[in-house]
Design a protein around this motif. Structure first.
Motif, short mmCIF file in Angstrom:
data_model
loop_
_atom_site.label_atom_id
_atom_site.label_comp_id
_atom_site.label_asym_id
_atom_site.label_seq_id
_atom_site.Cartn_x
_atom_site.Cartn_y
_atom_site.Cartn_z
N SER A 12 0.84 -1.21 0.00
CA SER A 12 0.00 0.00 0.00
C SER A 12 0.86 1.25 0.00
CB SER A 12 -0.92 0.00 1.22
OG SER A 12 -1.77 -1.13 1.23
N GLY A 13 1.95 1.22 0.77
CA GLY A 13 2.85 2.36 0.82
C GLY A 13 3.49 2.65 -0.52
N ILE A 14 3.92 1.59 -1.22
CA ILE A 14 4.52 1.77 -2.55
C ILE A 14 3.50 2.36 -3.51
CG2 ILE A 14 5.45 0.55 -4.56
CD1 ILE A 14 6.79 -1.39 -2.61
N ALA A 53 11.33 11.87 -6.29
CA ALA A 53 10.77 12.19 -4.97
C ALA A 53 10.40 10.95 -4.16
CB ALA A 53 9.56 13.11 -5.13
N PRO A 54 9.77 9.91 -4.76
CA PRO A 54 9.44 8.72 -3.95
C PRO A 54 10.67 8.10 -3.27
CG PRO A 54 8.24 8.66 -6.00
CD PRO A 54 9.20 9.80 -6.12
N GLU A 55 11.74 7.90 -4.03
CA GLU A 55 12.95 7.33 -3.45
C GLU A 55 13.55 8.26 -2.40
OE1 GLU A 55 12.29 7.45 -6.64
OE2 GLU A 55 12.82 5.59 -7.68
N MET A 56 13.52 9.57 -2.67
CA MET A 56 14.08 10.54 -1.73
C MET A 56 13.31 10.53 -0.42
SD MET A 56 14.80 13.67 -4.42
CE MET A 56 15.38 14.82 -3.18
N VAL A 57 11.99 10.51 -0.51
CA VAL A 57 11.17 10.55 0.71
C VAL A 57 11.33 9.27 1.51
CG1 VAL A 57 8.81 10.68 1.58
CG2 VAL A 57 9.51 12.14 -0.30
N VAL A 58 11.35 8.12 0.83
CA VAL A 58 11.51 6.84 1.53
C VAL A 58 12.86 6.78 2.25
CG1 VAL A 58 11.86 4.36 1.21
CG2 VAL A 58 9.96 5.49 0.10
N SER A 59 13.93 7.13 1.54
CA SER A 59 15.26 7.05 2.15
C SER A 59 15.42 8.05 3.29
CB SER A 59 16.34 7.28 1.09
OG SER A 59 16.42 6.18 0.20
N ALA A 60 14.88 9.25 3.11
CA ALA A 60 14.97 10.24 4.19
C ALA A 60 14.18 9.79 5.41
CB ALA A 60 14.44 11.59 3.69
N ASN A 74 17.67 0.93 -0.41
CA ASN A 74 16.79 1.45 -1.45
C ASN A 74 17.60 2.03 -2.61
OD1 ASN A 74 14.44 2.44 -2.76
ND2 ASN A 74 14.68 4.42 -1.75
N ILE A 75 18.65 2.77 -2.28
CA ILE A 75 19.51 3.38 -3.31
C ILE A 75 20.25 2.31 -4.10
CG2 ILE A 75 21.49 4.90 -3.71
CD1 ILE A 75 20.67 6.36 -1.09
N VAL A 76 20.96 1.46 -3.38
CA VAL A 76 21.79 0.43 -4.02
C VAL A 76 20.93 -0.57 -4.78
CG1 VAL A 76 23.45 -1.42 -3.60
CG2 VAL A 76 23.59 0.70 -2.28
N GLY A 77 19.86 -1.04 -4.15
CA GLY A 77 19.00 -2.02 -4.80
C GLY A 77 18.31 -1.48 -6.04
N SER A 78 17.91 -0.21 -6.01
CA SER A 78 17.27 0.40 -7.18
C SER A 78 18.23 0.49 -8.35
CB SER A 78 16.74 1.80 -6.83
OG SER A 78 15.67 1.72 -5.92
N ASN A 79 19.49 0.85 -8.08
CA ASN A 79 20.47 0.95 -9.16
C ASN A 79 20.79 -0.41 -9.75
OD1 ASN A 79 20.54 3.68 -8.57
ND2 ASN A 79 22.77 3.81 -8.71
N GLY A 214 15.25 -3.37 2.01
CA GLY A 214 15.48 -2.22 1.13
C GLY A 214 16.04 -2.62 -0.21
N LEU A 215 16.94 -3.59 -0.21
CA LEU A 215 17.59 -4.04 -1.45
C LEU A 215 16.64 -4.81 -2.35
CD1 LEU A 215 20.92 -5.27 0.14
CD2 LEU A 215 20.78 -3.50 -1.61
N THR A 216 15.60 -5.38 -1.80
CA THR A 216 14.71 -6.25 -2.58
C THR A 216 13.33 -5.63 -2.78
OG1 THR A 216 14.20 -7.46 -0.53
CG2 THR A 216 15.93 -8.34 -1.93
N ILE A 217 12.48 -5.73 -1.77
CA ILE A 217 11.08 -5.30 -1.91
C ILE A 217 10.97 -3.83 -2.25
CG2 ILE A 217 8.86 -5.12 -0.73
CD1 ILE A 217 9.71 -7.50 1.00
N ILE A 218 11.64 -2.98 -1.47
CA ILE A 218 11.51 -1.54 -1.66
C ILE A 218 12.15 -1.11 -2.97
CG2 ILE A 218 11.83 0.72 -0.62
CD1 ILE A 218 10.10 -1.34 0.95
N ALA A 219 13.35 -1.65 -3.25
CA ALA A 219 14.03 -1.28 -4.50
C ALA A 219 13.22 -1.69 -5.71
CB ALA A 219 15.41 -1.93 -4.54
N PHE A 220 12.64 -2.90 -5.66
CA PHE A 220 11.82 -3.36 -6.78
C PHE A 220 10.59 -2.48 -6.94
CE2 PHE A 220 8.24 -5.89 -8.37
CZ PHE A 220 8.74 -6.30 -9.59
N GLY A 221 9.94 -2.15 -5.84
CA GLY A 221 8.73 -1.33 -5.91
C GLY A 221 8.99 0.05 -6.48
N THR A 222 10.08 0.69 -6.05
CA THR A 222 10.37 2.04 -6.54
C THR A 222 10.95 2.02 -7.95
OG1 THR A 222 12.51 1.98 -5.38
CG2 THR A 222 10.67 3.02 -4.24
N SER A 223 11.34 0.84 -8.45
CA SER A 223 11.85 0.72 -9.82
C SER A 223 10.75 0.38 -10.83
CB SER A 223 12.95 -0.36 -9.90
OG SER A 223 14.09 0.01 -9.17
#
Length: 328
Positions: A12-14, A53-60, A74-79, A214-223
């Motif tokens: 839901s958050g993603i 903005a989504p990645e920035m807000v999540v990481s902050a 989130n940063i590393v996994g997204s890249n 962060g490397l998996t679920i969050i990175a995949f969602g924001t990608s």
């Protein structure tokens, strides 16, 4: 809370986060257009930062909430996902050309950004100074794009950002524009908090670090937006859009998202600790991904179906390695 509830919170958050980012960009583009700002400037500022903005807000939010592994993951996994998954999967459907002008320069910048991020993290801390360095570099990069736009209008990174500022469902009326802005401003922090809360609980329930989530679920969602853009671009034979989107996203992930993470964590908590586990596998996979992207672009070798399959399998192997190490 139960694992099922936490998973629902993250999903839901993603969804809320991506919706909020989309609404914020559209509302801000409408506001900038009404102010008479050129599409190029709107694309390089409002669109570029709005889509990150989504990645920035999540990481902050993660850094402030004392979940630094989630923020950095989130940063590393997204890249990693952007290169292996976002480029690999669409290439299986349709080979992607890499000859677009300007992509080589941006690929080298993305590679240098990866090296710099690892270097700044070498002391196992992303602090205020690191955040200011990365934040300053994203400003320098945007200025570089603006200057380069005068002589390289076909640079896919510039072209995509400018096009996003001139097309799409941009609100026209003042009321609708304000509504879009309000939804974006409210939805982003709500989505980020849902993700951080749910992800932290999932990590605790599964007995794994928040970095793994962060490397998996969050990175995949924001990608997911990049994956959708790349798939559509590949099917329409506009692969330069996909390449530009991915490489530009990786640069913004490190400079902008890394910058806001270091600044927010540095101001609130004195910095974001970098877990040793990132130096075992994740940083090097991110660096390898940047090297592979640069080699493909600089050699002007198309990402053929076989190459796409190798990239995709590489991502699957990376996720499998994370699962094995986290559960062993």
């Amino acid at each position: 809370m139960t694992l099922a509830v936490d998973i629902i919170l993250v999903i839901s958050g993603i969804a809320v986060l991506l919706l909020g980012g989309d609404f914020l960009v559209r509302g801000a583009v409408a506001l900038a257009n009404r102010a008479g700002i050129s599409p190029l400037i709107v694309g390089l500022t409002v669109v570029a930062f709005g889509t990150s903005a989504p990645e920035m807000v999540v990481s902050a939010a993660a850094a402030i909430s004392n979940a630094p592994g989630l923020a950095v993951g989130n940063i590393v996994g997204s890249n990693i996902a952007n290169i292996f998954l976002v480029l690999g999967l669409p290439a299986i459907l349709m080979p992607m050309a890499t000859r677009a002008p300007g992509v080589g320069r941006n690929a080298l910048i993305a590679l240098a950004a990866s090296v710099l991020f690892i270097a700044l993290s070498w002391d196992r801390m992303l602090d205020l100074t690191d955040g200011l360095i990365l934040g300053a570099l994203i400003i320098v990069y945007v200025i570089y794009l603006a200057i380069g736009a005068t002589r390289a209008k076909d640079d896919p990174v510039i072209a995509e950002l400018t096009e996003a500022a001139t097309v799409g469902d941009v609100p026209v009326s003042t009321g609708r524009m304000l509504f879009f802005l309000l939804v974006g401003i409210v939805a982003l922090p709500i989505g980020a908090n849902l993700i951080v809360e749910g992800a932290s609980d999932i990590a605790a329930l599964l007995g794994v670090s928040d970095a793994i989530i962060g490397l998996t679920i969050i990175a995949f969602g924001t990608s997911l937006p990049e994956l959708a853009t790349a798939a559509v671009a590949a099917m329409k034979r506009h692969s330069e859009v996909a390449i530009g989107n991915v490489i530009g996203s990786n640069i913004f992930n490190i400079f902008a998202v890394g910058g806001i993470t270091g600044i927010s964590a540095g101001l609130i908590r004195g910095g974001a600790p970098i877990a040793q586990e990132f130096f075992v596998l994740d940083f090097w996979v991110m660096l390898a991904a940047a090297v592979i992207a640069a080699v493909l672009v600089l050699t002007r070798r198309p990402i053929a179906r076989v190459t796409g399959a190798v990239l995709f399998l590489g991502y699957c192997g990376y996720i499998a390695a994370l699962a094995y190490t986290s559960l062993s």
